[in-house]
Design a protein around this motif. Structure first.
Motif, PDB file in Angstrom:
ATOM      1  N   MET A  42     -55.579  31.786 -36.144  1.00 41.87           N
ATOM      2  CA  MET A  42     -54.655  31.999 -37.072  1.00 41.87           C
ATOM      3  C   MET A  42     -55.656  32.420 -38.303  1.00 41.87           C
ATOM      4  O   MET A  42     -56.478  31.904 -38.659  1.00 41.87           O
ATOM      5  CB  MET A  42     -54.028  31.026 -37.828  1.00 41.87           C
ATOM      6  CG  MET A  42     -53.109  29.906 -36.598  1.00 41.87           C
ATOM      7  SD  MET A  42     -51.789  29.075 -37.219  1.00 41.87           S
ATOM      8  CE  MET A  42     -53.281  27.884 -37.530  1.00 41.87           C
ATOM      9  N   SER A  77     -54.111  37.115 -35.210  1.00 42.46           N
ATOM     10  CA  SER A  77     -53.380  35.821 -35.220  1.00 42.46           C
ATOM     11  C   SER A  77     -53.100  35.620 -33.911  1.00 42.46           C
ATOM     12  O   SER A  77     -52.301  36.541 -33.166  1.00 42.46           O
ATOM     13  CB  SER A  77     -52.609  35.617 -35.594  1.00 42.46           C
ATOM     14  OG  SER A  77     -52.871  35.460 -37.326  1.00 42.46           O
ATOM     15  N   GLY A  78     -52.709  34.418 -33.039  1.00 44.64           N
ATOM     16  CA  GLY A  78     -52.623  33.890 -31.937  1.00 44.64           C
ATOM     17  C   GLY A  78     -53.347  34.189 -31.107  1.00 44.64           C
ATOM     18  O   GLY A  78     -54.721  33.783 -30.946  1.00 44.64           O
ATOM     19  N   ASP A 127     -48.460  39.214 -28.452  1.00 45.69           N
ATOM     20  CA  ASP A 127     -47.953  39.364 -30.070  1.00 45.69           C
ATOM     21  C   ASP A 127     -46.836  38.084 -29.622  1.00 45.69           C
ATOM     22  O   ASP A 127     -46.757  37.613 -30.474  1.00 45.69           O
ATOM     23  CB  ASP A 127     -47.050  40.654 -29.698  1.00 45.69           C
ATOM     24  CG  ASP A 127     -48.646  41.206 -31.300  1.00 45.69           C
ATOM     25  OD1 ASP A 127     -49.807  41.397 -30.412  1.00 45.69           O
ATOM     26  OD2 ASP A 127     -47.943  42.083 -30.143  1.00 45.69           O
ATOM     27  N   SER A 179     -48.200  35.707 -31.364  1.00 43.34           N
ATOM     28  CA  SER A 179     -48.156  35.120 -32.392  1.00 43.34           C
ATOM     29  C   SER A 179     -46.974  35.002 -33.341  1.00 43.34           C
ATOM     30  O   SER A 179     -46.744  34.146 -34.171  1.00 43.34           O
ATOM     31  CB  SER A 179     -49.081  36.174 -32.987  1.00 43.34           C
ATOM     32  OG  SER A 179     -48.435  36.997 -33.276  1.00 43.34           O
TER      33      SER A 179
END
Ligand SMILES: [Zn+2]
Length: 442
Positions: free
Chosen positions: A343, A311-312, A385, A388
């Motif tokens: 997502m 995700s992200g 990261d 996310s």
């Protein structure tokens, strides 16, 4: 808030279910995160954690003890069953699954009610002898080539049975067409009769063994739901008319059932009493979707209980759109990646959990983080990261409505979200509703 006395049983139970898939420290952290940080009740936390770490979807929705079933009672969607069966045909072979060599055993099993193909995925230490009767424990079933298949995964067990079963020479399938509502159609229902209104029609040219054929397809609905249909013959179906279809059969594509009108099918025009068929997406519970295996155009209302990896901010190959980890595409080699935002949510509605993939525009809408802002953030922190993590903070524990098609694969049910919205819940109304439900349950 909660103490370890409450967490230990959950920890121990999950440890058993997720044996070998998660280490103790991570599991304890997850348990604490869900129960203490998120404040989710134990049952939902359990489901969400299993869903997150158990890639072997078979045990994802196991709650009850398994029960012994006869072959003709299997529907192809059982998550945890026992069968006592005779091995009619056994084939042991070595296969290569994602680079790992494995011994699998397949063949045919039978009991008094019928026969059924099977696969044992961990066949290393299993020896099945043709003609012997066995007790398959904690098995699950799937549909494969329109037949129910019995599967035994890592949680499964086989024991020699004390008794023997007799398999009749030939089991004759019942050919009587039975009436069914569209909302109840799932894989393996057999020969069915359906009354529905044509919502849309289209013709498609497909290639069957080198020959071009026309397929008449579309969507048919009644007051319980809608389903895609396809017919080999031209019944001159028109939008808005209601038909009764006899001797239709159901085939599923990635879990989504489809109504097939083959050569044996009879179509007649009828008048219906459905009234106004809701053109809007039908609302379903996750457990209903799981029972059927997939669903076309449904809405699910639940709580976001986690954000999965992937995700992200992500990178894609500019040529094939695959998401890639490094700047290398498995099909196109070294490439200049393009960034995208998405997502992968785990949504729980109290009856079960599913994964939901939300595209860039809905991700931007729900989180307020645009792709450009996400790129900035990642650059500033030198960490993709970070996006996310930011999104997780905004989305987890939010109540959400998602609409789209749900498909099933080895990882369980997954919705490709077409539309998503966060529900602004009026706390007072919600609390009142909860009290009413509690009173109703007393
Ligand atoms: Zn590519």
């Amino acid at each position: 808030m909660s103490n370890n006395n409450q967490l230990t049983p959950l920890f121990e139970e999950l440890k058993k279910v997720l044996e070998g898939k998660i280490d103790d420290d991570t599991l304890m952290k997850e348990v604490k995160k869900y129960v203490e940080d998120y404040g989710i009740d134990v049952d939902r936390a359990k489901r969400a954690i299993i869903k997150k770490y158990d890639t072997d979807a078979t045990s994802s929705f196991v709650t009850a003890d398994s029960i012994v079933k006869k072959i003709d009672a299997l529907k192809g969607s059982e998550m945890n069953i026992d069968v006592i069966v005779k091995a009619i045909y056994v084939d042991k072979k070595e296969v290569n699954i994602r680079g790992t060599k494995k011994i699998i055993i397949s063949g045919i099993l039978g009991d008094e009610t019928g026969t059924c193909p099977f696969t044992i995925w961990e066949g290393e230490s299993v020896d099945l002898i043709k003609g012997e009767t066995y007790h398959f424990k904690n098995a699950y079933t799937k549909m494969w080539n329109e037949r129910v298949q019995i599967n035994l995964g890592t949680r499964g067990k086989i024991e020699k049975a004390d008794s023997t079963v007799d398999v009749p020479e030939r089991t004759i399938p019942t050919s009587e067409s039975r009436e069914i509502k569209i909302g109840d159609i799932k894989e393996g229902v057999g020969n069915i009769t359906v009354t529905g209104r044509i919502i849309s029609t289209e013709t498609r040219n497909i290639n069957v063994k080198g020959e071009s054929k026309v397929v008449y397809a579309g969507i048919i609905a009644d007051d319980s739901g809608k389903i895609q249909y396809s017919a080999w013959n031209d019944y001159s179906l028109k939008d808005g008319e209601t038909i009764c279809v006899k001797n239709a059969y159901v085939r599923a594509w990635r879990g989504i059932p489809q109504l097939n009108m083959g050569d044996r099918c009879e179509v007649s025009r009828v008048t219906d009493n459905f009234g106004q068929i809701q053109e809007v997406t039908s609302k379903k519970t996750i457990s209903d979707i799981v029972k059927i295996g997939g669903a076309l155009d449904v809405a699910v209302f639940g709580t976001v209980v986690d954000l999965r990896t992937g995700s992200g901010l992500i990178k894609r190959c500019p040529q094939c759109n695959r998401s890639i980890l490094n700047d290398e595409c498995s099909a196109h080699g070294k490439i200049e990646p393009v960034f995208d935002l998405r997502m992968k949510l785990i949504v729980d509605d109290g009856t079960g959990a599913l994964s939901a993939v939300v595209n860039r525009s809905d991700t931007e809408k729900l989180t307020g983080i645009t792709l450009a802002a996400a790129e900035e953030l990642a650059k500033a922190q030198s960490d993709m990261d970070s996006v996310s993590r930011e999104i997780a903070q905004m989305i987890i524990m939010k109540r959400i409505t998602i609409k789209g098609n749900v498909m099933s694969d080895d990882y369980g049910p997954m919705m490709i979200v077409k539309e998503a919205s966060i529900d602004d819940v009026d706390v007072v109304t919600e609390a009142k509703k909860l009290y009413e439900e509690m009173e109703g349950a007393l």
